[in-house]
Design a protein around this motif. Structure first.
Motif, short mmCIF file in Angstrom:
data_model
loop_
_atom_site.label_atom_id
_atom_site.label_comp_id
_atom_site.label_asym_id
_atom_site.label_seq_id
_atom_site.Cartn_x
_atom_site.Cartn_y
_atom_site.Cartn_z
N LEU A 1 9.19 7.18 5.34
CA LEU A 1 7.96 6.41 5.61
C LEU A 1 6.76 7.51 4.86
O LEU A 1 6.05 7.05 3.91
CB LEU A 1 7.36 6.34 6.92
CG LEU A 1 8.15 5.20 7.76
CD1 LEU A 1 7.69 5.32 9.20
CD2 LEU A 1 7.37 3.82 7.13
N VAL A 2 6.88 8.88 5.13
CA VAL A 2 6.05 9.74 4.61
C VAL A 2 6.27 9.92 2.99
O VAL A 2 5.57 10.01 2.22
CB VAL A 2 6.13 11.06 5.31
CG1 VAL A 2 5.44 12.12 4.32
CG2 VAL A 2 5.50 11.12 6.91
N ASP A 3 7.62 9.94 2.66
CA ASP A 3 7.74 10.23 1.22
C ASP A 3 7.74 8.77 0.30
O ASP A 3 7.89 8.88 -0.73
CB ASP A 3 9.42 10.45 1.23
CG ASP A 3 9.51 12.11 1.51
OD1 ASP A 3 8.46 12.87 1.69
OD2 ASP A 3 10.67 12.59 2.23
N SER A 4 7.60 7.99 0.94
CA SER A 4 7.38 6.41 0.25
C SER A 4 5.76 6.27 -0.45
O SER A 4 5.10 7.56 -0.44
CB SER A 4 7.43 5.27 1.15
OG SER A 4 6.15 5.08 1.78
N ASP A 5 5.57 5.20 -1.21
CA ASP A 5 4.35 5.22 -1.76
C ASP A 5 3.35 4.66 -0.77
O ASP A 5 2.06 4.11 -1.41
CB ASP A 5 4.50 4.47 -3.02
CG ASP A 5 5.07 2.93 -2.82
OD1 ASP A 5 5.52 2.74 -1.65
OD2 ASP A 5 4.87 2.29 -3.74
N ILE A 6 3.44 4.45 0.34
CA ILE A 6 2.47 3.78 1.04
C ILE A 6 1.12 4.35 1.13
O ILE A 6 0.11 3.77 1.19
CB ILE A 6 2.98 3.87 2.69
CG1 ILE A 6 4.22 3.25 2.88
CG2 ILE A 6 1.79 3.36 3.68
CD1 ILE A 6 4.83 3.51 4.20
N ILE A 7 0.81 5.84 1.04
CA ILE A 7 -0.32 6.44 1.22
C ILE A 7 -1.13 6.05 -0.28
O ILE A 7 -2.22 5.85 -0.12
CB ILE A 7 -0.26 8.03 1.07
CG1 ILE A 7 0.22 8.50 2.57
CG2 ILE A 7 -1.65 8.75 0.80
CD1 ILE A 7 0.50 9.73 2.60
N PHE B 1 -9.67 9.45 2.50
CA PHE B 1 -9.63 8.81 3.68
C PHE B 1 -8.34 8.06 3.98
O PHE B 1 -7.85 7.57 5.06
CB PHE B 1 -10.71 7.50 3.42
CG PHE B 1 -10.22 6.67 2.40
CD1 PHE B 1 -9.61 5.34 2.96
CD2 PHE B 1 -10.63 6.73 1.05
CE1 PHE B 1 -9.18 4.37 2.12
CE2 PHE B 1 -10.05 5.57 0.25
CZ PHE B 1 -9.36 4.58 0.72
N GLU B 2 -7.47 7.82 2.80
CA GLU B 2 -6.17 7.18 2.93
C GLU B 2 -5.07 7.91 3.80
O GLU B 2 -4.55 7.23 4.36
CB GLU B 2 -5.62 6.92 1.49
CG GLU B 2 -5.21 8.20 0.92
CD GLU B 2 -6.32 8.82 -0.01
OE1 GLU B 2 -5.99 9.68 -0.94
OE2 GLU B 2 -7.39 8.28 -0.12
N TYR B 3 -5.40 9.23 3.98
CA TYR B 3 -4.73 9.87 4.90
C TYR B 3 -4.75 9.84 6.30
O TYR B 3 -4.08 9.83 7.13
CB TYR B 3 -4.67 11.65 4.39
CG TYR B 3 -3.75 11.96 3.22
CD1 TYR B 3 -2.66 12.41 3.27
CD2 TYR B 3 -4.45 11.72 2.13
CE1 TYR B 3 -1.82 12.74 2.00
CE2 TYR B 3 -3.63 12.00 0.92
CZ TYR B 3 -2.55 12.34 1.10
OH TYR B 3 -1.62 12.93 -0.39
#
Length: 213
Positions: free
Chosen positions: A183-189, A150-152
């Protein structure tokens, strides 16, 4: 060399025909409706769920066997009957009119095939074996569903909103791509997955502010 060219179809508002009213047809119809298709169904019988859709006006139902007349103005047709002679008739009639046609479990009677999909909101990952092994496609789909949760979907919604903001303020394409990649390569997900929504927001703000946005 692959036989099929991978593509996603925009069927919103397009007329789609499904021949068959069983459980397989039901699955095909549900996906067509979900994608915005205008669905007609021709079949002697319907499942209980399809009867409900018909009573609510979600589909148009013709209670009989397939006839070529039902292909008028049709964009896409799916044959999901248990009668091979009928399926052959559907394929030949549709192919003659250059209509997109898929006969379930008969790749030799398809000019397009439907992949197995892992879906997380607007994230759709398609798996196809070119019709050679639906079982393998299903196995890979399940593995993808276990990997991408779901996080995606939540992250993708965030990226959609950020993309509008970034595109309106930064004209340089390379600079925009740099921000998106960061943003995509960060640890946000991972932060979203762990329920750390506040930390995820802080990380987004940190990246955005580093570009004076």
């Amino acid at each position: 060399m692959p036989r099929y060219y991978p593509a996603y179809l925009d069927i919103k508002g397009k007329k789609c025909l499904v021949a068959g009213g069983g459980e397989i047809a039901e699955r095909k119809i549900n996906l067509l409706l979900k994608c915005g298709g205008s669905v007609s169904v021709v079949s002697p019988e319907l499942t209980r769920r399809l009867k409900e859709l018909n009573s609510k006006g979600k589909i148009k139902f013709f209670k009989e066997n397939f006839k070529e007349k039902y292909l008028k103005d049709i964009f896409l047709v799916i044959g999901a009957t248990d009668n091979n002679k009928v399926n052959i008739k559907i394929y030949k009639a549709a192919a003659k009119k250059n209509i997109l046609v898929n006969i379930v479990d008969s790749p030799e009677m398809c000019n397009f095939i439907v992949p197995s999909i892992a879906e997380r909101g607007d994230l759709i990952i398609a798996v196809s074996t070119g019709g050679k092994s639906p079982a393998l496609a299903k196995k890979l789909r399940k593995e993808l569903e276990d990997r991408y949760k779901f996080e995606y979907a939540k992250f993708l919604n965030i990226m959609g909103d950020l993309r509008k903001k970034i595109s309106s303020k930064i004209r340089d394409k390379k600079k925009r791509e740099e921000i998106y990649n960061k943003l995509v390569d960060s640890d946000i997900i991972n932060l979203i997955r762990d329920g750390n929504n506040k930390s995820a927001k802080n990380r987004i703000d940190e990246i955005i502010k580093s570009y004076n946005l």
